[in-house]
Design an enzyme around this catalytic site. Structure first.
Site, PDB file in Angstrom:
ATOM      1  N   LYS A  63       0.847  -1.198   0.000  1.00 45.87           N
ATOM      2  CA  LYS A  63       0.000   0.000   0.000  1.00 45.87           C
ATOM      3  C   LYS A  63       0.884   1.251   0.000  1.00 45.87           C
ATOM      4  O   LYS A  63       1.913   1.286   0.685  1.00 45.87           O
ATOM      5  CB  LYS A  63      -0.868  -0.034   1.265  1.00 45.87           C
ATOM      6  CG  LYS A  63      -1.892   1.092   1.385  1.00 45.87           C
ATOM      7  CD  LYS A  63      -2.735   0.896   2.656  1.00 45.87           C
ATOM      8  CE  LYS A  63      -3.874   1.894   2.732  1.00 45.87           C
ATOM      9  NZ  LYS A  63      -4.745   1.686   3.912  1.00 45.87           N
ATOM     10  N   SER A  89      -9.703   1.511   2.930  1.00 47.16           N
ATOM     11  CA  SER A  89      -8.856   2.324   2.081  1.00 47.16           C
ATOM     12  C   SER A  89      -7.780   1.509   1.367  1.00 47.16           C
ATOM     13  O   SER A  89      -7.190   2.002   0.412  1.00 47.16           O
ATOM     14  CB  SER A  89      -8.186   3.410   2.922  1.00 47.16           C
ATOM     15  OG  SER A  89      -7.313   2.813   3.874  1.00 47.16           O
ATOM     16  N   SER A 115      -9.938  -0.822   7.152  1.00 48.84           N
ATOM     17  CA  SER A 115      -9.348  -0.709   5.815  1.00 48.84           C
ATOM     18  C   SER A 115      -8.598  -1.919   5.284  1.00 48.84           C
ATOM     19  O   SER A 115      -8.209  -1.933   4.118  1.00 48.84           O
ATOM     20  CB  SER A 115      -8.417   0.497   5.754  1.00 48.84           C
ATOM     21  OG  SER A 115      -9.188   1.643   5.578  1.00 48.84           O
TER      22      SER A 115
HETATM   23  N1  GLN Z   1     -13.389   3.641   6.264  1.00 44.05           N
HETATM   24  C1  GLN Z   1     -12.810   4.131   7.469  1.00 44.05           C
HETATM   25  C2  GLN Z   1     -12.504   5.597   7.342  1.00 44.05           C
HETATM   26  O1  GLN Z   1     -12.763   6.118   6.326  1.00 44.05           O
HETATM   27  C3  GLN Z   1     -11.604   3.344   7.836  1.00 44.05           C
HETATM   28  C4  GLN Z   1     -10.385   3.723   7.106  1.00 44.05           C
HETATM   29  C5  GLN Z   1      -9.178   2.968   7.514  1.00 44.05           C
HETATM   30  O2  GLN Z   1      -9.276   1.944   8.196  1.00 44.05           O
HETATM   31  N2  GLN Z   1      -8.034   3.491   7.138  1.00 44.05           N
HETATM   32  O3  GLN Z   1     -12.018   6.225   8.221  1.00 44.05           O
END
Ligand code: GLN
Length: 485
Positions: A76, A151, A175
């Site tokens: 990532k 994400s 995420s």
């Molecule tokens: N979807 C969640 C957010 O937007 C989690 C994102 C994540 O785990 N980085 O904050």
């Protein structure tokens, strides 16, 4: 050349170890796949030349004992990689080239892995669909019009499409697990502090945690073993002996107590999710586990607590992007303050701005007590709920997400419905405990759905073992016709 697309990470490791195939061959195979997979937009940066060079160097080595010998991996784009652009999916870091390596990626390279490239993600990891990336949305290999989740959407997409044999993501509120669930792959969020946060672009520091994303549970155990470990450079890193997750992997479920939290049976839960959950429960029962109804009464506050704590920390972490220290700088503005404003106004996308605004608001004097302090207290209650349950159960089984992958654009104008995606995943981050998502079935459209196993802190081996046993019974199959090639 054999079809490495069917090979798991563990199989590739064995092929290379037994010299049935060279690192160069495997690396070339994935490079070809990445070149043919451009439509998915899962990569922001590729490092083909360097990867091939490293593979050749590896092939010329005499003895090597690492866990990931000569295995090419994409990661990532939130992990800082020395001399390789690291964007965090943001315009503000579009040209940022770190002079240091994140501890987690450093661990991977020490175990013999080779960097293939950097994977697309939501901007600063804020999102559930990979649509907030400055570098464009990522496509789910399951279907042309579907999001891969977020994400770590680029990671999930690249993995499901076999553009990398395994990958790593980060999970602040879901995420890793949500994109794994959306793409029919396995994703594990470790205990907070098990994997070092050093060198990972920070989103919400008390929640951020790196973890493996793989095709199966065995690979997940192997990659977790390779990436985890104490790091003195991260003050929240847990100082303990490294576990041998892959060696200790077994399918012993008999006698284990599995909790089913009633609060996760949410209103309007799609039938398919409910029956998936039942299927998971039946499998565990048949394997000799004891199913116990449990209650996590503060679950209903988890999402609102998360969307106060995470933006608060984000607004503070993102203060460093001011056009002076890092990355993009606007050339507009008559003075320093205007330069700051223009840099941040032009450099950040809408979702990031929304989080900074919410975060600044809940931390501002007058609102701090009402929002931030309150949220911290509720966070403790959420953790206490889990602590209490883990006195009587070994693990908890829940669905990973409230739906399968949704359509690109379907939720972009409705942040609340986007945030609702995290309903089953955020409590785990707030409590700092580990959880794994495994593919467990498909909905009526044939889109994958995941089940989540949660344990108390540092009990990764237990959920890996339960997941390993469930994986065998579920025998999840996903046939993709590689339409993107
Ligand atoms: N979807 C969640 C957010 O937007 C989690 C994102 C994540 O785990 N980085 O904050």
């Amino acid at each position: 050349m054999s079809d490495f697309n069917k090979s798991s990470l563990s199989e590739i490791v064995n092929l290379i170890k037994s010299k049935k195939v060279s690192s160069s061959e495997i690396t070339s195979h994935y490079i070809k796949n990445i070149e043919k997979g451009k439509k998915l937009n899962s990569f922001i940066t590729t490092c083909f030349e360097e990867a091939l060079k490293k593979a050749k160097e590896f092939d010329n080595k005499k003895n090597f004992n690492g866990l990931l010998p000569g295995v090419p991996l994409a990661v990532k784009d939130l992990f800082c990689t020395k001399n390789v652009k690291t964007t965090a999916g943001s315009k503000i870091l579009e040209n940022f080239i770190p002079t240091y390596e994140s501890s987690v990626t450093h661990n991977l390279w020490s175990e013999g892995a080779i960097l293939l490239g950097k994977l697309n993600c939501d901007e600063f990891a804020m999102g559930s669909s990979n649509e907030t990336s400055y570098f464009g949305n990522v496509i789910n290999p399951i279907g042309k019009d579907l999001v891969p989740g977020g994400s770590s959407g680029g990671s999930a997409s690249a993995l499901a499409a076999n553009l990398t044999p395994a990958t790593i993501g980060t999970d602040t509120g879901g995420s890793i697990r949500q994109p794994a669930s959306f793409t029919g792959t396995v994703g594990l969020k470790p205990t907070y502090g098990l994997c070092s946060r050093w060198g990972i672009v920070a989103f919400a520091s008390s929640l951020d945690q790196a973890g493996p994303m793989t095709k199966n549970v065995e690979d997940c155990a192997l990659l977790l073993e390779a990436m985890s470990g104490y790091d003195g450079k991260d003050s929240t890193s847990i100082n303990k002996k490294k576990e041998k997750y892959s060696k200790n992997l077994n399918q012993k479920v008999k006698g284990l107590k599995i909790g089913i939290p009633k609060e996760y049976r949410i209103e309007n839960m799609p039938k398919e999710i409910d029956s998936l959950w039942k299927k998971g429960i039946d499998i565990l029962k048949k394997s000799g586990a004891k199913i116990i109804d449990i209650s996590l009464p503060h679950t209903k506050y988890a999402l609102s607590t998360y969307y106060i704590v995470a933006p608060a920390e984000a607004s503070s972490n993102l203060a460093r992007y001011d056009g002076v220290k890092y990355g993009y700088r606007s050339n507009k503005g008559k003075n320093l303050i205007e330069m700051y404003e223009n840099t941040r106004g032009e450099g950040f996308g809408d979702e990031v701005k929304r989080r900074v605004l919410i975060g600044t608001y809940v931390l501002s004097s007058g609102y701090y007590d009402a929002y931030y302090l309150k949220a911290q207290k509720v966070r403790r209650l959420i953790k206490n709920d889990f602590d209490k349950c883990f006195k009587s159960v070994d693990a908890i089984l829940t669905p990973s997400t409230p739906s399968s992958a949704f359509k690109i654009g379907e939720k972009t104008n409705d942040p609340i419905s986007m945030y609702l995606n995290d309903i089953f995943t955020v409590p785990v981050n707030l409590a700092g405990i580990p959880a794994i998502s495994i593919p467990a079935g498909q909905d009526n459209k044939g889109h994958p759905l995941g089940l989540q196993l949660i344990s108390k802190a540092l009990d990764e081996q237990k959920i890996l073992n339960i997941a390993f046993a469930m994986e065998k019974s579920i025998a999840f199959k996903q046939s993709l016709n590689r339409w993107w090639e």
